[in-house]
Design a protein around this motif. Structure first.
Motif, PDB file in Angstrom:
ATOM      1  N   GLN A  98     -13.935  25.757  25.308  1.00 26.05           N
ATOM      2  CA  GLN A  98     -13.654  24.757  24.273  1.00 26.05           C
ATOM      3  C   GLN A  98     -13.582  23.373  24.894  1.00 26.05           C
ATOM      4  O   GLN A  98     -13.140  23.209  26.031  1.00 26.05           O
ATOM      5  N   VAL A  99     -13.987  22.389  24.110  1.00 28.23           N
ATOM      6  CA  VAL A  99     -14.025  21.019  24.598  1.00 28.23           C
ATOM      7  C   VAL A  99     -12.901  20.227  23.948  1.00 28.23           C
ATOM      8  O   VAL A  99     -12.613  20.397  22.767  1.00 28.23           O
ATOM      9  N   GLY A 100     -12.267  19.366  24.744  1.00 23.74           N
ATOM     10  CA  GLY A 100     -11.214  18.492  24.257  1.00 23.74           C
ATOM     11  C   GLY A 100     -11.280  17.162  24.969  1.00 23.74           C
ATOM     12  O   GLY A 100     -12.207  16.893  25.733  1.00 23.74           O
ATOM     13  N   GLU A 101     -10.274  16.327  24.736  1.00 26.96           N
ATOM     14  CA  GLU A 101     -10.246  15.009  25.352  1.00 26.96           C
ATOM     15  C   GLU A 101      -8.862  14.770  25.937  1.00 26.96           C
ATOM     16  O   GLU A 101      -7.846  15.087  25.315  1.00 26.96           O
ATOM     17  N   THR A 102      -8.836  14.198  27.125  1.00 23.01           N
ATOM     18  CA  THR A 102      -7.553  13.896  27.749  1.00 23.01           C
ATOM     19  C   THR A 102      -6.934  12.691  27.047  1.00 23.01           C
ATOM     20  O   THR A 102      -7.624  11.754  26.685  1.00 23.01           O
ATOM     21  N   ILE A 103      -5.630  12.753  26.823  1.00 23.37           N
ATOM     22  CA  ILE A 103      -4.926  11.620  26.215  1.00 23.37           C
ATOM     23  C   ILE A 103      -3.962  10.986  27.215  1.00 23.37           C
ATOM     24  O   ILE A 103      -3.252  10.053  26.888  1.00 23.37           O
ATOM     25  N   SER A 104      -3.945  11.535  28.418  1.00 24.53           N
ATOM     26  CA  SER A 104      -3.172  10.938  29.516  1.00 24.53           C
ATOM     27  C   SER A 104      -3.927  11.199  30.807  1.00 24.53           C
ATOM     28  O   SER A 104      -4.835  12.032  30.854  1.00 24.53           O
ATOM     29  N   ASP A 105      -3.566  10.489  31.843  1.00 16.65           N
ATOM     30  CA  ASP A 105      -4.165  10.739  33.150  1.00 16.65           C
ATOM     31  C   ASP A 105      -3.674  12.085  33.675  1.00 16.65           C
ATOM     32  O   ASP A 105      -2.506  12.446  33.509  1.00 16.65           O
ATOM     33  N   PHE A 106      -4.568  12.830  34.317  1.00 12.52           N
ATOM     34  CA  PHE A 106      -4.209  14.107  34.926  1.00 12.52           C
ATOM     35  C   PHE A 106      -4.019  13.900  36.415  1.00 12.52           C
ATOM     36  O   PHE A 106      -4.932  13.451  37.103  1.00 12.52           O
ATOM     37  N   LYS A 107      -2.800  14.262  36.909  1.00  9.56           N
ATOM     38  CA  LYS A 107      -2.486  14.049  38.339  1.00  9.56           C
ATOM     39  C   LYS A 107      -1.737  15.244  38.909  1.00  9.56           C
ATOM     40  O   LYS A 107      -0.689  15.019  39.491  1.00  9.56           O
ATOM     41  N   PRO A 108      -2.021  16.417  38.851  1.00 10.67           N
ATOM     42  CA  PRO A 108      -3.072  17.163  38.181  1.00 10.67           C
ATOM     43  C   PRO A 108      -2.689  17.629  36.777  1.00 10.67           C
ATOM     44  O   PRO A 108      -3.489  18.250  36.102  1.00 10.67           O
ATOM     45  N   TYR A 109      -1.447  17.375  36.310  1.00 14.15           N
ATOM     46  CA  TYR A 109      -1.054  17.787  34.967  1.00 14.15           C
ATOM     47  C   TYR A 109      -1.153  16.602  34.016  1.00 14.15           C
ATOM     48  O   TYR A 109      -0.968  15.458  34.404  1.00 14.15           O
ATOM     49  N   GLY A 110      -1.398  16.898  32.756  1.00 17.89           N
ATOM     50  CA  GLY A 110      -1.462  15.865  31.739  1.00 17.89           C
ATOM     51  C   GLY A 110      -1.594  16.499  30.367  1.00 17.89           C
ATOM     52  O   GLY A 110      -1.462  17.714  30.198  1.00 17.89           O
ATOM     53  N   LYS A 111      -1.901  15.658  29.364  1.00 15.11           N
ATOM     54  CA  LYS A 111      -2.009  16.118  27.982  1.00 15.11           C
ATOM     55  C   LYS A 111      -3.454  16.000  27.512  1.00 15.11           C
ATOM     56  O   LYS A 111      -4.143  15.039  27.821  1.00 15.11           O
ATOM     57  N   ILE A 112      -3.866  17.015  26.745  1.00  8.99           N
ATOM     58  CA  ILE A 112      -5.196  17.001  26.137  1.00  8.99           C
ATOM     59  C   ILE A 112      -5.050  17.235  24.643  1.00  8.99           C
ATOM     60  O   ILE A 112      -4.036  17.772  24.179  1.00  8.99           O
ATOM     61  N   ILE A 113      -6.068  16.837  23.904  1.00 15.17           N
ATOM     62  CA  ILE A 113      -6.102  17.096  22.475  1.00 15.17           C
ATOM     63  C   ILE A 113      -7.333  17.951  22.187  1.00 15.17           C
ATOM     64  O   ILE A 113      -8.445  17.631  22.612  1.00 15.17           O
ATOM     65  N   ILE A 114      -7.081  19.078  21.536  1.00 16.13           N
ATOM     66  CA  ILE A 114      -8.152  19.995  21.146  1.00 16.13           C
ATOM     67  C   ILE A 114      -7.895  20.374  19.696  1.00 16.13           C
ATOM     68  O   ILE A 114      -6.816  20.888  19.370  1.00 16.13           O
ATOM     69  N   ALA A 115      -8.849  20.109  18.821  1.00 15.87           N
ATOM     70  CA  ALA A 115      -8.758  20.443  17.397  1.00 15.87           C
ATOM     71  C   ALA A 115      -7.476  19.882  16.781  1.00 15.87           C
ATOM     72  O   ALA A 115      -6.720  20.594  16.118  1.00 15.87           O
ATOM     73  N   ASP A 116      -7.208  18.610  17.035  1.00 12.95           N
ATOM     74  CA  ASP A 116      -6.055  17.887  16.488  1.00 12.95           C
ATOM     75  C   ASP A 116      -4.698  18.433  16.935  1.00 12.95           C
ATOM     76  O   ASP A 116      -3.686  18.181  16.289  1.00 12.95           O
ATOM     77  N   LYS A 117      -4.672  19.201  18.003  1.00  5.33           N
ATOM     78  CA  LYS A 117      -3.410  19.678  18.573  1.00  5.33           C
ATOM     79  C   LYS A 117      -3.313  19.201  20.015  1.00  5.33           C
ATOM     80  O   LYS A 117      -4.316  19.167  20.732  1.00  5.33           O
ATOM     81  N   ILE A 118      -2.107  18.859  20.418  1.00  7.89           N
ATOM     82  CA  ILE A 118      -1.883  18.360  21.775  1.00  7.89           C
ATOM     83  C   ILE A 118      -1.320  19.498  22.635  1.00  7.89           C
ATOM     84  O   ILE A 118      -0.394  20.198  22.232  1.00  7.89           O
ATOM     85  N   TYR A 119      -1.892  19.650  23.820  1.00 10.54           N
ATOM     86  CA  TYR A 119      -1.478  20.684  24.763  1.00 10.54           C
ATOM     87  C   TYR A 119      -1.244  20.052  26.125  1.00 10.54           C
ATOM     88  O   TYR A 119      -1.858  19.042  26.469  1.00 10.54           O
ATOM     89  N   GLU A 120      -0.410  20.687  26.902  1.00  9.39           N
ATOM     90  CA  GLU A 120      -0.262  20.302  28.301  1.00  9.39           C
ATOM     91  C   GLU A 120      -1.193  21.190  29.105  1.00  9.39           C
ATOM     92  O   GLU A 120      -1.288  22.391  28.855  1.00  9.39           O
ATOM     93  N   ALA A 121      -1.882  20.605  30.066  1.00 12.24           N
ATOM     94  CA  ALA A 121      -2.849  21.363  30.845  1.00 12.24           C
ATOM     95  C   ALA A 121      -2.830  20.900  32.292  1.00 12.24           C
ATOM     96  O   ALA A 121      -2.186  19.910  32.640  1.00 12.24           O
ATOM     97  N   LYS A 122      -3.559  21.634  33.111  1.00 13.70           N
ATOM     98  CA  LYS A 122      -3.682  21.317  34.537  1.00 13.70           C
ATOM     99  C   LYS A 122      -5.157  21.151  34.851  1.00 13.70           C
ATOM    100  O   LYS A 122      -5.988  21.940  34.399  1.00 13.70           O
TER     101      LYS A 122
END
Length: 153
Positions: free
Chosen positions: A103-127
């Protein structure tokens, strides 16, 4: 006077053991103090009375303290402190439902290596899999393991 000291030590020790068993089970401090006072009473009996009286005091103190402990277990006091329910739920159990590798999403914060992404109008924390990823970068989910999302640019 020796009898007053003896009876006071034994009764006070038995009362402390009773308090431990009935009112504050599990703390052990009150119970240990009760046993110490009872032991001091027995020691006093052996120092100031005949061996026959001292052994009688020992037997009586032992029976009294044992009786208090048995009474405490039979009265059901310990049931108030026992865990009876089981927790079947867990935190974030269905947090990642609907997400799949690729699945494709967009980062909404810088990843250093953790940050937040948005996928299908939901925000997730990712690495991030490779380290630093700047904000507003298109990313793809490369792994979902142990309730964690791992992404790559």
């Amino acid at each position: 006077m020796d009898w007053l000291i003896l009876i006071s030590l034994i009764v006070f020790g038995a009362l402390l053991v009773m308090l431990e068993v009935i009112f504050v089970p599990g703390t052990t401090v009150v119970g240990i103090l009760g046993l110490i006072f009872t032991a001091l009473g027995i020691y006093h009996a052996f120092q100031n009375f005949t061996p026959m009286v001292a052994y009688g005091v020992l037997a009586a103190a032992g029976l009294i303290n044992f009786g208090m402990i048995v009474y405490g277990f039979k009265s059901g006091v310990w049931d108030r402190f026992a865990l009876k329910d089981t927790s079947l739920g867990s935190a974030y159990e269905d947090r990642l439902l609907g997400l799949e590798v690729g699945q494709v999403g967009e980062t909404i914060s810088d990843f250093k290596p953790y940050g937040k992404i948005i996928i299908a109008d939901k925000i997730y924390e990712a690495k991030s899999q490779g380290g630093f990823i700047p904000s507003k970068t298109s990313v793809t989910i490369s792994k979902i393991e142990n309730n964690k999302i791992i992404i790559k640019p």
